[in-house]
Write an enzyme that holds these catalytic residues in place. Structure first.
Site, PDB file in Angstrom:
ATOM      1  N   TYR A 168     142.295  -7.851 129.907  1.00 42.63           N
ATOM      2  CA  TYR A 168     142.578  -8.643 128.711  1.00 42.63           C
ATOM      3  C   TYR A 168     144.034  -9.045 128.693  1.00 42.63           C
ATOM      4  O   TYR A 168     144.847  -8.562 129.471  1.00 42.63           O
ATOM      5  CB  TYR A 168     142.230  -7.855 127.446  1.00 42.63           C
ATOM      6  CG  TYR A 168     143.257  -6.799 127.078  1.00 42.63           C
ATOM      7  CD1 TYR A 168     144.190  -7.029 126.072  1.00 42.63           C
ATOM      8  CD2 TYR A 168     143.292  -5.572 127.735  1.00 42.63           C
ATOM      9  CE1 TYR A 168     145.136  -6.060 125.729  1.00 42.63           C
ATOM     10  CE2 TYR A 168     144.226  -4.602 127.401  1.00 42.63           C
ATOM     11  CZ  TYR A 168     145.142  -4.846 126.394  1.00 42.63           C
ATOM     12  OH  TYR A 168     146.078  -3.908 126.069  1.00 42.63           O
ATOM     13  N   GLU A 227     156.566   3.830 129.679  1.00 46.30           N
ATOM     14  CA  GLU A 227     156.390   2.814 128.643  1.00 46.30           C
ATOM     15  C   GLU A 227     155.795   3.474 127.412  1.00 46.30           C
ATOM     16  O   GLU A 227     155.664   4.698 127.354  1.00 46.30           O
ATOM     17  CB  GLU A 227     155.511   1.672 129.144  1.00 46.30           C
ATOM     18  CG  GLU A 227     154.136   2.099 129.618  1.00 46.30           C
ATOM     19  CD  GLU A 227     153.353   0.955 130.259  1.00 46.30           C
ATOM     20  OE1 GLU A 227     153.839  -0.183 130.237  1.00 46.30           O
ATOM     21  OE2 GLU A 227     152.248   1.223 130.760  1.00 46.30           O
ATOM     22  N   LEU A 255     153.051  -1.753 132.758  1.00 46.29           N
ATOM     23  CA  LEU A 255     152.569  -3.124 132.690  1.00 46.29           C
ATOM     24  C   LEU A 255     153.756  -4.083 132.827  1.00 46.29           C
ATOM     25  O   LEU A 255     154.807  -3.846 132.232  1.00 46.29           O
ATOM     26  CB  LEU A 255     151.865  -3.373 131.355  1.00 46.29           C
ATOM     27  CG  LEU A 255     151.225  -4.751 131.196  1.00 46.29           C
ATOM     28  CD1 LEU A 255     149.953  -4.838 132.025  1.00 46.29           C
ATOM     29  CD2 LEU A 255     150.938  -5.046 129.731  1.00 46.29           C
ATOM     30  N   LYS A 305     146.210  -4.922 133.232  1.00 44.89           N
ATOM     31  CA  LYS A 305     145.930  -4.865 131.793  1.00 44.89           C
ATOM     32  C   LYS A 305     144.421  -4.713 131.584  1.00 44.89           C
ATOM     33  O   LYS A 305     143.723  -5.637 131.177  1.00 44.89           O
ATOM     34  CB  LYS A 305     146.478  -6.117 131.099  1.00 44.89           C
ATOM     35  CG  LYS A 305     146.795  -5.907 129.610  1.00 44.89           C
ATOM     36  CD  LYS A 305     147.642  -7.052 129.106  1.00 44.89           C
ATOM     37  CE  LYS A 305     147.902  -6.957 127.598  1.00 44.89           C
ATOM     38  NZ  LYS A 305     148.721  -5.787 127.242  1.00 44.89           N
TER      39      LYS A 305
END
Length: 214
Positions: free
Chosen positions: A33, A177, A201, A145
């Site tokens: 996504y 992250e 990411l 993702k």
């Protein structure tokens, strides 16, 4: 229309959309996504988001039956159907619809899903957040993702239950992250962020923060 959902060419209100039970996203989270926001009908950094979306598909061997140009045009057209101001724009593709089986055939047709709802977030920033740190036990596909977000969900819920805003992941001495965002640190005038690899990411905001800091 205050919100909308799109699934393989069908457009309805979000609450009215139905998808096949055998969509592989249901059983396996087998898909990817991306998401952005829109203001005045313009989707923020759309080219970057589409590029990352296609890269994520390639990394898990999903072969879309649409081009980047077709997706861009579709997202822009759908955005124009809503006149509610700022929008949250979400789009995903699953590997397709098939009887549950871990392996898959190359002939399966991907399912494209999109939804758009009013965005009530704050674009201005500048507010303080309360954070917690946890060891990063997610799998090593963080650069893709994917729809597999259960570790992020559990970590975010733990933070919420403690009245906190976000989770900061770390692997021993390295900050990676957050549960649903990249993280960068400014210390004594030095801008630091994690390197691009399979543990984070490749964030769009991260990319432009690095450009601005040069």
């Amino acid at each position: 229309m205050e919100d909308l959902a799109y699934y393989n060419g069908k457009i309805t209100r979000l609450s009215e959309m139905m998808v096949p039970f055998n969509d592989r996203s249901h059983f396996f989270g087998d898909g990817v996504y991306d998401a952005s926001v829109a203001r005045n009908g313009i989707i923020f950094k759309l080219e970057d988001h589409i590029e990352r979306f296609f890269n994520s598909m390639a990394l898990i061997d999903i072969q879309p039956d649409f081009t980047k140009d077709e997706l861009r045009e579709l997202l822009q057209d759908l955005c124009q159907k809503l006149k509610t101001g700022d929008l949250f724009v979400y789009f995903q593709v699953s590997r397709g619809t098939a009887v549950r089986n871990h392996s898959y055939t190359q002939t399966i047709k991907p399912n494209l899903a999109i939804y758009m709802i009013p965005w009530t977030g704050d674009f201005s920033g500048g507010h303080r957040l309360k954070l917690m740190t946890v060891p990063d036990h997610r799998f090593e596909f963080c650069h893709i993702k994917t729809l597999n977000l259960l570790p992020n969900v559990l970590a975010s819920q733990s933070a919420t239950a403690q009245g906190l805003d976000e989770v900061v992941y770390h692997r021993e001495q390295r900050v990676t992250e957050c549960a649903h965002s990249n993280i960068s640190i400014l210390t004594n005038g030095v801008f630091q962020t994690a390197p691009l690899d399979h543990w984070i990411l490749p964030g769009i905001a991260r990319k432009y923060l690095l450009l601005a800091s040069q």
